[in-house]
Design a protein around this motif. Structure first.
Motif, PDB file in Angstrom:
ATOM      1  N   CYS A  55      22.686  28.147   7.440  1.00 23.38           N
ATOM      2  CA  CYS A  55      23.625  28.125   8.564  1.00 23.38           C
ATOM      3  C   CYS A  55      22.897  28.534   9.841  1.00 23.38           C
ATOM      4  O   CYS A  55      22.219  29.562   9.870  1.00 23.38           O
ATOM      5  CB  CYS A  55      24.793  29.071   8.291  1.00 23.38           C
ATOM      6  SG  CYS A  55      25.994  29.123   9.641  1.00 23.38           S
ATOM      7  N   LYS A  57      24.347  29.538  12.469  1.00 27.32           N
ATOM      8  CA  LYS A  57      25.078  30.628  13.125  1.00 27.32           C
ATOM      9  C   LYS A  57      24.794  31.977  12.470  1.00 27.32           C
ATOM     10  O   LYS A  57      24.343  32.904  13.118  1.00 27.32           O
ATOM     11  CB  LYS A  57      26.588  30.349  13.098  1.00 27.32           C
ATOM     12  CG  LYS A  57      27.024  29.265  14.065  1.00 27.32           C
ATOM     13  CD  LYS A  57      28.503  29.005  13.971  1.00 27.32           C
ATOM     14  CE  LYS A  57      29.241  29.954  14.886  1.00 27.32           C
ATOM     15  NZ  LYS A  57      30.687  29.683  14.934  1.00 27.32           N
ATOM     16  N   CYS A  58      25.078  32.077  11.160  1.00 34.48           N
ATOM     17  CA  CYS A  58      24.963  33.382  10.487  1.00 34.48           C
ATOM     18  C   CYS A  58      23.694  33.524   9.646  1.00 34.48           C
ATOM     19  O   CYS A  58      23.443  34.581   9.087  1.00 34.48           O
ATOM     20  CB  CYS A  58      26.188  33.626   9.620  1.00 34.48           C
ATOM     21  SG  CYS A  58      26.243  32.632   8.096  1.00 34.48           S
ATOM     22  N   LYS A  59      22.919  32.457   9.514  1.00 35.64           N
ATOM     23  CA  LYS A  59      21.650  32.432   8.757  1.00 35.64           C
ATOM     24  C   LYS A  59      21.822  32.496   7.242  1.00 35.64           C
ATOM     25  O   LYS A  59      20.850  32.616   6.511  1.00 35.64           O
ATOM     26  CB  LYS A  59      20.685  33.539   9.214  1.00 35.64           C
ATOM     27  CG  LYS A  59      20.381  33.507  10.692  1.00 35.64           C
ATOM     28  CD  LYS A  59      19.785  32.192  11.113  1.00 35.64           C
ATOM     29  CE  LYS A  59      19.454  32.188  12.594  1.00 35.64           C
ATOM     30  NZ  LYS A  59      19.466  30.861  13.166  1.00 35.64           N
ATOM     31  N   LYS A  60      23.060  32.437   6.751  1.00 38.63           N
ATOM     32  CA  LYS A  60      23.303  32.378   5.304  1.00 38.63           C
ATOM     33  C   LYS A  60      22.624  31.125   4.744  1.00 38.63           C
ATOM     34  O   LYS A  60      22.595  30.085   5.380  1.00 38.63           O
ATOM     35  CB  LYS A  60      24.814  32.312   5.052  1.00 38.63           C
ATOM     36  CG  LYS A  60      25.213  32.073   3.602  1.00 38.63           C
ATOM     37  CD  LYS A  60      26.721  31.895   3.505  1.00 38.63           C
ATOM     38  CE  LYS A  60      27.297  31.540   2.184  1.00 38.63           C
ATOM     39  NZ  LYS A  60      26.526  31.344   1.043  1.00 38.63           N
ATOM     40  N   CYS A  93      28.456  25.701   6.464  1.00 36.05           N
ATOM     41  CA  CYS A  93      28.653  27.042   5.933  1.00 36.05           C
ATOM     42  C   CYS A  93      30.140  27.282   5.680  1.00 36.05           C
ATOM     43  O   CYS A  93      30.978  26.967   6.523  1.00 36.05           O
ATOM     44  CB  CYS A  93      28.107  28.060   6.938  1.00 36.05           C
ATOM     45  SG  CYS A  93      28.263  29.776   6.416  1.00 36.05           S
ATOM     46  N   ARG A  95      31.346  30.277   5.316  1.00 34.78           N
ATOM     47  CA  ARG A  95      31.661  31.599   5.838  1.00 34.78           C
ATOM     48  C   ARG A  95      31.990  31.580   7.335  1.00 34.78           C
ATOM     49  O   ARG A  95      32.783  32.373   7.808  1.00 34.78           O
ATOM     50  CB  ARG A  95      30.474  32.525   5.576  1.00 34.78           C
ATOM     51  CG  ARG A  95      30.773  33.970   5.853  1.00 34.78           C
ATOM     52  CD  ARG A  95      29.773  34.916   5.250  1.00 34.78           C
ATOM     53  NE  ARG A  95      28.381  34.582   5.498  1.00 34.78           N
ATOM     54  CZ  ARG A  95      27.365  35.242   4.971  1.00 34.78           C
ATOM     55  NH1 ARG A  95      27.590  36.245   4.151  1.00 34.78           N
ATOM     56  NH2 ARG A  95      26.141  34.903   5.228  1.00 34.78           N
ATOM     57  N   CYS A  96      31.381  30.671   8.086  1.00 32.90           N
ATOM     58  CA  CYS A  96      31.529  30.668   9.541  1.00 32.90           C
ATOM     59  C   CYS A  96      32.677  29.780  10.010  1.00 32.90           C
ATOM     60  O   CYS A  96      32.816  28.650   9.532  1.00 32.90           O
ATOM     61  CB  CYS A  96      30.242  30.179  10.209  1.00 32.90           C
ATOM     62  SG  CYS A  96      28.897  31.342  10.056  1.00 32.90           S
TER      63      CYS A  96
END
Length: 165
Positions: A55, A57-60, A93, A95-96
């Motif tokens: 991701c 945005k969050c790097k997941k 992602c 999560r985001c």
């Protein structure tokens, strides 16, 4: 960098076609190709493979066992030039909020297998060769657990995901 790896591996896989038939082949990446609608006189090949995503945005990061790659290919016999257009389907992602679709990252071994299978299809469709069955599979890099999440898969959203295969 990653696209250059694809081009390099593809060049190695198509050297024999140039030696045997005098045809040169190139691969290009085109996110606008429609999987089920190759241009007239073009062939299609759709394959799933293992890849990873990150991701922006969050790097997941997450793995996926069924990342679709669509190839459309054509041999111009007069010019002795073959062209492959490739599209790698993305995921987002979970999560985001408002996550964007992310590009997959394939392990070099899995790029090798994808392109090996593609060249088999080229040999069959463009040169009428029958190479028999080759069962070389993909190498999972990391673990992929849990169900396939259709709401985050570009191929599912477009109605072409082969998650059931």
């Amino acid at each position: 960098m990653a696209l250059e790896l694809w081009r390099s591996i593809f060049g190695g896989k198509t050297e024999e076609l140039e030696e045997e038939y005098g045809d040169s082949w190139r691969i290009e990446f085109d996110d606008s190709i429609e999987p089920e609608k190759p241009a007239q006189d073009w062939f299609k090949y759709i394959r799933g493979a293992f890849a990873r995503f990150q991701c922006s945005k969050c790097k997941k990061t997450w793995p996926s066992r069924r990342v679709l790659v669509v190839f459309h290919f054509h041999l111009n016999k007069r010019e002795k030039k073959g062209t492959v257009k490739a599209r790698r389907f993305q995921q987002k992602c979970r999560r985001c909020q408002e996550a964007k679709m992310e590009e997959p990252t394939f392990d070099p071994d899995n790029i090798e297998v994808l392109l090996e299978k593609l060249v088999e299809k080229i040999r069959f469709r463009c040169y009428r060769e029958n190479l028999g069955k080759n069962n070389r599979g993909f190498r999972p890099v990391g673990r992929s657990v849990g169900p396939h999440e259709s709401a985050h898969c570009e191929a599912c959203l477009r109605g072409i995901c082969r998650k059931a295969e």
